[in-house]
Motif scaffolding. Structure first.
Motif, PDB file in Angstrom:
ATOM      1  N   GLU A 217       0.829  -1.200   0.000  1.00 42.43           N
ATOM      2  CA  GLU A 217       0.000   0.000   0.000  1.00 42.43           C
ATOM      3  C   GLU A 217       0.865   1.253   0.000  1.00 42.43           C
ATOM      4  N   ASN A 218       0.380   2.288  -0.667  1.00 44.94           N
ATOM      5  CA  ASN A 218       0.994   3.618  -0.729  1.00 44.94           C
ATOM      6  C   ASN A 218       2.237   3.675  -1.596  1.00 44.94           C
ATOM      7  N   THR A 219       2.574   2.614  -2.303  1.00 47.86           N
ATOM      8  CA  THR A 219       3.732   2.618  -3.196  1.00 47.86           C
ATOM      9  C   THR A 219       3.273   2.270  -4.612  1.00 47.86           C
ATOM     10  N   SER A 220       4.152   2.499  -5.564  1.00 48.99           N
ATOM     11  CA  SER A 220       3.872   2.103  -6.944  1.00 48.99           C
ATOM     12  C   SER A 220       5.099   1.409  -7.516  1.00 48.99           C
ATOM     13  N   ALA A 221       4.867   0.449  -8.388  1.00 49.93           N
ATOM     14  CA  ALA A 221       5.968  -0.294  -9.026  1.00 49.93           C
ATOM     15  C   ALA A 221       5.650  -0.475 -10.503  1.00 49.93           C
ATOM     16  N   GLU A 222       6.619  -0.137 -11.351  1.00 52.12           N
ATOM     17  CA  GLU A 222       6.484  -0.305 -12.798  1.00 52.12           C
ATOM     18  C   GLU A 222       7.650  -1.168 -13.286  1.00 52.12           C
ATOM     19  N   LEU A 223       7.335  -2.210 -14.048  1.00 53.87           N
ATOM     20  CA  LEU A 223       8.339  -3.154 -14.518  1.00 53.87           C
ATOM     21  C   LEU A 223       8.390  -3.151 -16.038  1.00 53.87           C
ATOM     22  N   PHE A 224       9.624  -3.228 -16.568  1.00 53.74           N
ATOM     23  CA  PHE A 224       9.844  -3.193 -18.006  1.00 53.74           C
ATOM     24  C   PHE A 224      10.894  -4.236 -18.383  1.00 53.74           C
ATOM     25  N   LEU A 225      10.854  -4.627 -19.646  1.00 50.89           N
ATOM     26  CA  LEU A 225      11.858  -5.567 -20.140  1.00 50.89           C
ATOM     27  C   LEU A 225      12.263  -5.185 -21.547  1.00 50.89           C
ATOM     28  N   GLU A 226      13.481  -5.518 -21.878  1.00 50.79           N
ATOM     29  CA  GLU A 226      13.992  -5.307 -23.226  1.00 50.79           C
ATOM     30  C   GLU A 226      13.432  -6.402 -24.116  1.00 50.79           C
ATOM     31  N   PRO A 227      12.693  -6.042 -25.178  1.00 52.38           N
ATOM     32  CA  PRO A 227      12.049  -7.068 -25.998  1.00 52.38           C
ATOM     33  C   PRO A 227      13.039  -7.738 -26.946  1.00 52.38           C
ATOM     34  N   ALA A 228      12.692  -8.933 -27.381  1.00 47.05           N
ATOM     35  CA  ALA A 228      13.486  -9.626 -28.395  1.00 47.05           C
ATOM     36  C   ALA A 228      13.281  -8.933 -29.747  1.00 47.05           C
ATOM     37  N   PRO A 229      14.301  -8.939 -30.617  1.00 47.10           N
ATOM     38  CA  PRO A 229      15.640  -9.489 -30.369  1.00 47.10           C
ATOM     39  C   PRO A 229      16.489  -8.485 -29.590  1.00 47.10           C
ATOM     40  N   TYR A 230      17.121  -8.956 -28.524  1.00 44.34           N
ATOM     41  CA  TYR A 230      17.881  -8.052 -27.669  1.00 44.34           C
ATOM     42  C   TYR A 230      19.370  -8.293 -27.743  1.00 44.34           C
TER      43      TYR A 230
END
Length: 274
Positions: A217-230
């Motif tokens: 609670e009270n926090t935020s998280a954003e996740l990302f990844l490098e797409p193929a082909p990497y």
């Protein structure tokens, strides 16, 4: 014939009388004490501020025994300075972490080799900016000066499978300053915003569910990844905003960085900050 004895009077029937029920006030008192015991048990558990090292059934979507999760030590929140509130308690309008950010860094899991530069202590703005594409570093350094970043703590390690992990905690003057830097300078949203070195493009991690995103609670998280082909190495990155602290979490590995330990790392770091 001898005289017959007079007939005996009939015996009264046997009646099984139930035991008297306790008065309602007694029952109510018992119920109150039972409820109180449950509440105090919960408070006792919460007061320890223990954070599990992610038992297999604790986190939705990460519940099988051999799912690739790392063996982190059991975690607990550090003690606060006397009289200081936690970041999201009433009255702490700036959502300030009064604990030393170095004590809020996630420890390395079992089997990890420590990064000799990122040892869990303070690092410079130059070190943090070095994670990003070279042509964006000067702007980030200037923005950190403008937002008067107070401290940057960092820890890094490498796992036996070759996964390199780095965690940075940037502590600002207030929650508003941390959010302003994240929105205006990093600019993540549909992608990771300012690109990291080696990851010119990023996509949102579609496997990061809403239930995980709202776990703290009270926090935020954003996740990302490098797409193929990497190319040879894939990078995964995350931003966590928790009050006055912005966290950058990076995993990279030749051949592809695994999703499960990365999300595990994000969740545990998020818990420490929340």
């Amino acid at each position: 014939m001898p005289p017959q004895p007079p007939p005996q009077p009939p015996q009264p029937p046997v009646v099984h009388t139930p035991a008297p029920r306790p008065p309602r006030r007694v029952l109510r008192a018992v119920a109150r004490w039972t409820a109180a015991a449950v509440v105090f048990a919960g408070l006792g558990t919460g007061a320890a501020y223990g954070i599990s090292s992610m038992e297999r059934t604790d986190v939705p979507g990460l519940a099988t025994q051999d799912d690739g999760r790392w063996d982190y030590p059991r975690l607990s929140l550090p003690a606060l300075p006397a009289g200081s509130p936690r970041p999201f308690t009433e009255g702490n309008t700036g959502e300030i972490h009064y604990t030393d950010p170095r004590e809020l860094l996630l420890p390395a899991p079992a089997g990890a080799s420590a990064d000799k530069k990122l040892t869990g202590g303070w690092v410079s703005t130059e070190q943090y900016a070095s994670e990003y594409a070279e042509d964006r570093r000067a702007g980030l350094r200037q923005a950190l000066r403008d937002q008067a970043v107070r401290h940057i703590a960092a820890r890094g390690w490498t796992m036996p499978d070759g996964t390199s992990s780095r965690v940075y905690l940037l502590r600002f003057q207030s929650a508003a300053s941390a959010q302003e830097f994240k929105d205006a300078e990093i600019g993540s949203g549909a992608d990771g915003g300012v690109p990291l070195v080696g990851a010119p493009t990023t996509d949102i991690d579609e496997g990061w569910s809403d239930s995980l995103a709202s776990a703290v609670e009270n926090t935020s998280a954003e996740l990302f990844l490098e797409p193929a082909p990497y190319g040879g190495t894939q990078i995964r990155q995350a931003y966590v905003v928790a009050g006055d602290i912005l966290a950058l979490i990076v995993h990279e590995k030749k051949g592809g960085a695994a999703a499960v330990p990365f999300r595990q790392t994000v969740i545990l770091q998020n818990q420490l900050l929340g």
